[in-house]
Design a protein around this motif. Structure first.
Motif, short mmCIF file in Angstrom:
data_model
loop_
_atom_site.label_atom_id
_atom_site.label_comp_id
_atom_site.label_asym_id
_atom_site.label_seq_id
_atom_site.Cartn_x
_atom_site.Cartn_y
_atom_site.Cartn_z
N HIS A 1 0.80 -1.23 0.00
CA HIS A 1 0.00 0.00 0.00
C HIS A 1 0.83 1.28 0.00
CE1 HIS A 1 -3.25 -2.68 0.49
NE2 HIS A 1 -2.94 -3.05 1.72
N ARG B 1 -0.50 5.56 2.84
CA ARG B 1 -1.81 4.97 3.15
C ARG B 1 -1.96 4.69 4.65
NH1 ARG B 1 -2.31 6.23 -1.39
NH2 ARG B 1 -3.16 7.93 -0.16
N GLU C 1 -12.85 16.58 -2.37
CA GLU C 1 -13.85 15.52 -2.23
C GLU C 1 -15.21 16.19 -2.08
OE1 GLU C 1 -11.25 13.29 -0.03
OE2 GLU C 1 -11.05 12.35 -1.99
N ASP D 1 -18.97 16.50 -1.44
CA ASP D 1 -19.89 15.73 -0.61
C ASP D 1 -19.19 14.54 0.03
OD1 ASP D 1 -21.95 17.43 -1.23
OD2 ASP D 1 -22.51 16.30 -3.02
N GLY D 2 -17.95 14.72 0.38
CA GLY D 2 -17.22 13.67 1.07
C GLY D 2 -16.98 12.44 0.24
N ALA D 3 -17.24 12.49 -1.04
CA ALA D 3 -17.14 11.25 -1.79
C ALA D 3 -16.41 11.37 -3.12
CB ALA D 3 -18.52 10.67 -2.03
N ARG D 4 -16.83 12.23 -3.98
CA ARG D 4 -16.30 12.21 -5.34
C ARG D 4 -15.15 13.17 -5.49
NH1 ARG D 4 -20.77 9.64 -8.42
NH2 ARG D 4 -22.33 9.43 -6.80
N ARG D 5 -13.94 12.63 -5.64
CA ARG D 5 -12.79 13.50 -5.81
C ARG D 5 -12.80 14.09 -7.21
NH1 ARG D 5 -6.84 12.27 -4.43
NH2 ARG D 5 -7.84 11.16 -2.74
N GLU E 1 -14.84 11.40 -18.56
CA GLU E 1 -14.14 11.96 -17.41
C GLU E 1 -13.24 13.10 -17.87
OE1 GLU E 1 -11.40 9.93 -14.41
OE2 GLU E 1 -12.90 8.42 -14.93
N GLU F 1 -21.96 9.76 -0.06
CA GLU F 1 -21.16 9.93 1.14
C GLU F 1 -21.14 8.69 2.04
OE1 GLU F 1 -22.01 13.69 2.82
OE2 GLU F 1 -20.26 13.66 4.14
N ALA G 1 -18.91 6.04 0.68
CA ALA G 1 -17.52 6.47 0.80
C ALA G 1 -17.04 6.33 2.25
CB ALA G 1 -17.37 7.91 0.33
N ARG H 1 -6.22 -1.23 8.50
CA ARG H 1 -4.87 -0.72 8.80
C ARG H 1 -4.59 -0.85 10.29
NH1 ARG H 1 -4.40 1.75 3.43
NH2 ARG H 1 -5.25 -0.20 2.66
N TRP I 1 -16.07 5.39 -8.76
CA TRP I 1 -16.82 6.66 -8.84
C TRP I 1 -16.31 7.68 -7.83
CZ3 TRP I 1 -19.35 7.76 -4.26
CH2 TRP I 1 -19.49 6.67 -3.38
N MET I 2 -15.58 7.23 -6.80
CA MET I 2 -15.08 8.17 -5.79
C MET I 2 -13.89 8.97 -6.30
SD MET I 2 -15.35 5.93 -2.31
CE MET I 2 -14.36 7.08 -1.36
#
Ligand SMILES: Cc1cc2nc3c(=O)[nH]c(=O)nc-3n(C[C@H](O)[C@H](O)[C@H](O)COP(=O)(O)OP(=O)(O)OC[C@H]3O[C@@H](n4cnc5c(N)ncnc54)[C@H](O)[C@@H]3O)c2cc1C
Ligand code: FES
Lengths: 361, 361
Positions: free
Chosen positions: A23, A27, A85, A87-91, A310, B28, B31, B42, B87-88
């Motif tokens: 990793h 990470r 990120e 909405d905390g999700a999609r970078r 994309e 969210e 994610a 981890r 999708w993230m």
């Protein structure tokens, strides 16, 4: 060597890489503190300040960022890829120039940006980011920079948010107490739209060989033209010039310099002029759609056909739009280079088809 | 086939609708969930490595590290590499970049598993996961005296599962049969060796060495953790495809498959295992192998909620939905491995592939 430097050395060592395989050490570090990193660059938002806030117009803000210790600094004029990120999700990643003076390892930097209507990243940063928000960065990139030995006289021309890279240059030269002459020419819609207004006003009043000209053609100031430039800076074609701004301004500058190699340009968007040749058929193989080639970039034509490929920078920087062209010739709108290789991976944001073309989209 | 063409089409549309609805709803929570699993993994990994310094805590260290490896390979690795979190836009959770804590290089696994196994699920002669080229797992694989060793081979495959998975791509059975040339394996071989070296260096040299005089204990502990993961993964995966009642298909049956037929084959070619939340997590939600095969790229945490709908649809169409507790599915798989070691006695009565009766849940 400081303790952080020694720590960084250890964290980047082959031994640590072997122990944290597959990793990688980042990470693990990020699980403890998002601002700990050995390789990646991230930054914490320190403050968000509105630069321009004209009712009915998109606001402009300056974000001060504290990068991780992995930030190697930047040269004035360079840009970064910045990912958030949403909405905390999609970078989602976009490109912004650094507006603060040249920086060194771990230094704070600023970016200054306009919240485009419908702009995913710019609106997030201007309207929703707050102190503590962590964003993802790349190292600084780009060769729109001042040379190590700064010429006696430099000319900077910018328009709108295109002021950011040249502002970094101006600030850098000021900090270095540059002795030569600087002519700083900026176009804005109106004085209320002026980014960095207070600072530029101070620079103008303090003199020190910096001529600041803030122009508002919409309010009657002269447009950019060879005659106007000649009046302002006689023999401007031979004066090392850095220019950045919206497409029409860049076109006017290019025309005025007529191929002179004293001119260096930074594009926020691909230039319209270099597009492909209209005509022929475009085949989007995966979706089975077809379109008549308009000569615009493959990304724009795909979007016009209802696809959502994309993308990140739309400027050939981030490679997130890379797709496979199976057949046909494309022209790179930045370099003008053409390629007809079959099954070639291309950046669709800066390649426009010349005639028939088939792409895996 | 039990369903008419129209029924199959409607069945396919209902499945597509589930898929679309979940895709539109991703955000969210999904994610946060996967990030939380990564954090947990981890933490177990670091705790496991650290506890080897305390000899009395050896069993705890092994348990921690085993949990870490199971989470890494199943709920994280397997699912991330299916693109469930692409999708993230997070490179750390991207199917293109993720590398798991396992000797099989992810690049190769994605080909043999995501492509070959998920596309050709349970098609004899196409899906190389039926018996992994070693075992006889279906009546339609012709018997040969070699298969007398079926239970022994299965036991060995279980113990060395990660190695089996890594070697799987070399298609040794096809080389023996003359269908594949040794030279085709060269690049694969190099990739496997690179990964094996890294894994072995960390688990069998570096971490043991770091514990100094406890070297042998740590080495044994790391090997045990790898073994525990092998046994667990093998059993979960075999319960997903080989309990009695799971159907296999001939290549002719699957020519020009419609979307509905594809879903139908995925449904009948898989089996679920019932259990609690923690159990589902530890199986990487492969306890919902049916939902996984129907929707391999939807985040696995969604499978339990999807399962309710899938069962309801199956009831309406009168289709078998193969599920049962772990011990029942395991017993069924073990019985099959032993039974198929011997030549077929009567080939008419039990388990005619497609005519499976719903197994009571
Ligand atoms: C080298 C470089 C440096 C830059 N430096 C700066 C800087 O310092 N400051 C600054 O403000 N800008 C800068 N930019 C420009 C900036 O990167 C873009 O404006 C970027 O698009 C801003 O992000 P956004 O979130 O607004 O983008 P987006 O979400 O891409 O939106 C940008 C615009 O494109 C439209 N759009 C979005 N998606 C689509 C679609 N699928 N189809 C059609 N239209 C669409 C939107 O409606 C919106 O108006 C720079 C660009 C480059 C290449
Ligand atoms: S969108 Fe960044 S390279 Fe094309």
């Amino acid at each position: 060597m400081t303790l952080t430097q020694i720590g960084g050395r250890v964290l980047r060592s082959r031994a640590v890489a072997a122990l944290t395989s597959p990793h990688g050490v980042d990470r693990y570090l990020e699980q403890i503190n998002p601002m700990w990193a050995a390789h990646e660059v991230r930054a914490r938002v320190v403050s968000v300040a509105r630069e321009v806030d004209v009712a009915g117009h998109p606001p402009v803000a300056t974000l001060t960022l504290q990068p991780t210790s992995t930030w190697r600094g930047h040269r004035a004029g360079q840009h970064v890829q910045l990912g958030v990120e949403i909405d905390g999700a999609r970078r989602t990643t976009r490109v912004f120039s650094v507006s603060s003076p040249e920086s060194r390892t771990g230094d704070r930097i600023t970016i200054t940006l306009r919240a485009n209507p419908g702009g995913r990243v710019s609106r997030f940063l201007v309207e929703r980011a707050e102190p503590g928000t962590v964003v993802h960065l790349t190292q600084a990139q780009g060769d729109f920079v001042l040379p190590d030995r700064v010429p006696e006289h430099v000319l900077m021309i910018s328009g709108g948010s295109g002021i950011t890279p040249v502002m970094s240059m101006l600030r850098t030269l000021q900090r270095r107490t540059h002795r030569g002459r600087i002519t700083f020419l900026h176009y804005a819609q109106s004085p209320e739209h002026q980014i960095f207004a207070t600072e530029l006003d101070e620079v103008r009043r303090s003199g020190h060989g910096i001529d600041v000209h803030l122009l508002h053609p919409e309010l009657g100031d002269p447009n950019l033209s060879p005659a106007f430039l000649e009046r302002l800076v006689p023999g401007y074609r031979d004066v090392p010039t850095w220019a950045c701004g919206p497409a029409p301004m860049i076109e006017a500058v290019r025309a005025a310099y007529d191929g002179s190699d004293a001119l260096r340009l930074e594009y926020f968007k691909p230039p319209r002029t270099g597009s492909g040749a209209a005509g022929g058929e475009l085949v989007f193989e995966r979706s089975g759609r077809t379109a008549t080639n308009t000569g615009a970039s493959l990304l724009e034509q795909a979007e016009a056909a209802g696809l959502t490929p994309e993308f990140g920078c739309r400027m050939g920087i981030c490679f997130s739009c890379t797709s496979r062209k199976t057949e046909g010739t494309v022209r790179n709108v930045l370099t003008g280079a053409e390629s007809s290789l079959p099954d070639e991976d291309i950046q669709i944001c800066v390649n426009a088809p010349v005639g028939d073309c088939a792409i895996e989209l | 086939m039990k369903l008419t063409k129209e029924e199959l089409d409607r069945f396919g549309e209902e499945m597509d609708a589930i898929r679309r609805r979940v895709l539109d709803d991703l955000g969210e929570e999904d994610a946060a969930y996967i990030r939380n699993v990564v954090k947990t993994q981890r933490a177990f990994e670091v705790a496991g490595r650290a506890l080897f310094y305390l000899p009395p805590a050896w069993p705890l260290a092994v348990a921690s590290l085993s949990i870490s490896k199971i989470l890494d390979n199943m709920e994280i690795g397997h699912n991330v590499m299916h693109g469930q979190y692409d999708w993230m836009g997070d490179p750390a959770l991207s199917s293109r970049m993720y590398e798991w804590d396992n000797v099989c290089p992810s690049e190769q696994w994605k080909y043999s598993h995501n492509y070959i196994h998920h596309t050709y699920t349970n098609i004899l002669g196409k899906d190389r996961d039926i018996g992994y080229g070693i075992l006889r797992m279906d009546e339609d694989q012709p018997w040969h005296p070699y298969y007398l060793g079926n239970p022994v081979y299965a036991f060995l495959l279980m113990v060395f599962f990660e190695w089996g998975v890594a070697m799987h791509d070399l298609e040794v059975e096809n080389i023996v049969a003359g269908r594949r040339k040794m030279s085709e394996n060269k690049a694969l071989h190099a990739g496997i060796m690179r990964k094996v070296k890294r894994q072995a260096l960390k688990d069998y040299v570096l971490f043991p060495a770091l514990t100094g005089p406890l070297f042998p204990m740590t080495l044994a502990g790391n090997a045990t953790a790898n073994l525990v993961r092998n046994i667990w993964a093998f059993n979960i995966i075999f319960c997903g495809h080989f309990p009695a009642g799971v159907a296999t298909f001939s290549q002719e049956e699957c020519e020009d498959e419609s979307r509905g037929q594809w879903y139908y084959r995925q449904l009948l070619g898989s089996a679920n295992i019932t259990g609690g939340k923690l159990f589902h997590l530890m199986t990487g939600n492969l306890s919902h192998q049916i939902e996984h095969h129907l929707f391999p790229d939807l985040p696995a945490r969604r499978y339990p909620e999807i399962a309710i709908e899938v069962r309801e649809i199956c009831e309406r169409y009168g289709l078998a939905y193969n599920t049962g507790p772990l011990r029942k599915q395991l017993g069924s798989v073990a019985a099959k491995i032993c039974r198929l070691a011997l030549p077929d006695r009567r080939r008419t009565t039990s388990d005619a592939p497609v005519a499976a009766e719903p197994v009571a849940a």
